[in-house]
Design an enzyme around this catalytic site. Sequence first.
Site, short mmCIF file in Angstrom:
data_model
loop_
_atom_site.label_atom_id
_atom_site.label_comp_id
_atom_site.label_asym_id
_atom_site.label_seq_id
_atom_site.Cartn_x
_atom_site.Cartn_y
_atom_site.Cartn_z
N TYR A 88 9.28 5.21 8.74
CA TYR A 88 10.26 5.20 7.65
C TYR A 88 9.53 5.47 6.33
O TYR A 88 8.56 4.79 6.00
CB TYR A 88 10.96 3.85 7.59
CG TYR A 88 11.99 3.72 6.51
CD1 TYR A 88 13.21 4.39 6.59
CD2 TYR A 88 11.77 2.90 5.40
CE1 TYR A 88 14.17 4.25 5.60
CE2 TYR A 88 12.72 2.75 4.41
CZ TYR A 88 13.92 3.44 4.51
OH TYR A 88 14.87 3.31 3.52
N ASP A 120 1.33 7.18 4.10
CA ASP A 120 2.29 6.31 3.45
C ASP A 120 1.77 4.88 3.60
O ASP A 120 1.95 4.25 4.63
CB ASP A 120 3.67 6.48 4.10
CG ASP A 120 4.72 5.57 3.49
OD1 ASP A 120 4.36 4.71 2.65
OD2 ASP A 120 5.91 5.70 3.85
N LYS A 166 4.94 -2.09 -3.16
CA LYS A 166 4.90 -3.50 -2.79
C LYS A 166 3.77 -4.27 -3.48
O LYS A 166 3.96 -4.80 -4.57
CB LYS A 166 4.84 -3.65 -1.27
CG LYS A 166 6.06 -3.00 -0.58
CD LYS A 166 6.12 -3.30 0.89
CE LYS A 166 7.24 -2.55 1.58
NZ LYS A 166 8.59 -2.94 1.15
#
Length: 476
Positions: A193, A288, A316
Site C-alpha cells: 500500500y 516506501d 509517521k
Amino acid sequence: MAATIAGVGVGLGLSCSAKLSQRASSSSSSGSYRCSLKMTASVEEKKKSFTLKKSEEAFNAAKELMPGGVNSPVRAFKSVGGQPIVFDAVKGSHMWDIDGNEYIDYVGSWGPAIIGHADDQVLAALAETMKKGTSFGAPCLLENVLAEMVISAVPSIEMVRFVNSGTEACMGVLRLARAFTGREKIIKFEGCYHGHADPYLVKAGSGVATLGLPDSPGVPKGATYETLTAPYNDISAVENLFQNNKGEIAAIILEPVVGNSGFIAPKPDCLNALRHFTKEDGALLIFDEVMTGFRLAYGGAQEYFGITPDLTTLGKIIGGGLPVGAYGGRRDIMEMVAPAGPMYQAGTLSGNPLAMTAGIHTLKRLQELGTYEYLDKITGELTKGIIDAGKKAGHAICGGYIRGMFGFFFTEGPVYNFEDAKKSDTAKFGRFYRGMLEEGVYFAPSQFEAGFTSMAHTSEDIQQTIAAAEKVLRQI
C-alpha cells in the site's frame, strides 16, 4: 474538560486520570520508559468491568456524521467484528478509551509513536513552538534542522522535500520518477500500500485488503493503465516484467518490509535483485519507508539490509505523531522538483513548524545508545511468546519481526506474499482480537496490518500481553 457527542459524555474518568498522571510523572526521562508500572486491576478484574457502551453510543452518532463513522476505513473494525473503540487519551505504551478501559498499545498511531505516546520532552518542545504560532505557510528554520537529520541518517537521501502525509509523499515521488526517466510505467507489488492515489490502488494492501475491496471505484482506467504488478518476493515475475517492457519502466516502488498485508519480510536475495534489475534497465528503485523509516534502524530498512534505493518516501516517525511525509533521494533526481526544476508539487502546510519540532525531538531520542537493541529484544520476546502460545494451544500460526515491527498470521506459513497472507484464518483472528481487547491489549484491527512496539513498552507490558494471549488462544 469533557466534550459531549449526541448526549455521550467524553472524558477521562477519575481512575483513568489517576493512572494517566502516574504514567506521565514517571516518563520524564529516557530510562523511565523501561520501568514497570503496576496495573491497578488484575486481568480478571478488567474482564469483569470491560464495557464499550460509551464507544458504541459515540460510534452510532459518528455514523450519521462521517462515512462509516470513521475517517480511515480500518478503524471501523469491519474485519474483526464487534464494536469500534473511541479513544480518549494515550501515554507511553498505554491507551484509554472513553469507557475508561486501559490497553497496552501495539498500533502506536500506526507507527509514529516509536518513543511512546505523548512523550514529555516532545510535548514540552511543542508547547514552546506553539507560542510562536502553529503554521507559517513560509520557510522556517526548523525545516533545515529536520532536513539535515533526515539526510544524515538515510543512505539514499541527499535532498528531501517535506509534505503532509505518506500518500502525498508517494504521489510526489511517482511524478518525480516519471519526470526524471521520461517513462510512465511503474511496478508495484500485490498487497503493498502506497497511499490512496489513483495509480497505486491496484492490488493494494492496508484498508483495501482489510475490507476485501476490489480496485476502487472512481479510479479511471487511464490512471492505472501504466501500473504493472507482481507478487512480493517473486524475482522471476519482476524479471519478466522488465523483459516485456524494456526501456519503458520508470520505477519499482515497494515496502522493503511489507506492513500493509501484515508483516512480511523480503527473501534474502529479493532487494538485491530489484536493485540489479533497475540499474540494468535505467529505471529507479523507490523504497516506501513510511512505516520502516527510522523503525528498523536509524537509517531505515535500507540501512538494515544494506541496499540503497534511488528515492525514498518517509512519514509517521519523522513527524513524531503529527501529520507529515517526505520524499528524497539522489541530488540529481531531486533537483527536478520545483522550484529547482520543472516537476511541480506544492503544499501549504508542508514543513509545518509543529510537525518539524516533533520530528526533531523524536529523532534525537532515537539516537540514544541501545535504542534499536532494546526494540529488537522486546519485540522478539513478544512475537515468540504469542507464536509459542498459539502453537501450544493447537493453532496454525506463524510470524516474524524486525526491531520495532512485527506480525503474525493464523496459518502454517511461511508467508512470503499477499496470496500467502490471505490463507490466514481471518475469522479466528477476529475472535483472538476481540478476546485480547477484553484482556486490555490493543492490536491493529486487521489480520493484514503489522504491529509496532516502542521504547515505552516495558518487560511487564510484554509479559502481560503474552499471558493474555495464552489465555485467549486457549479459549478460541
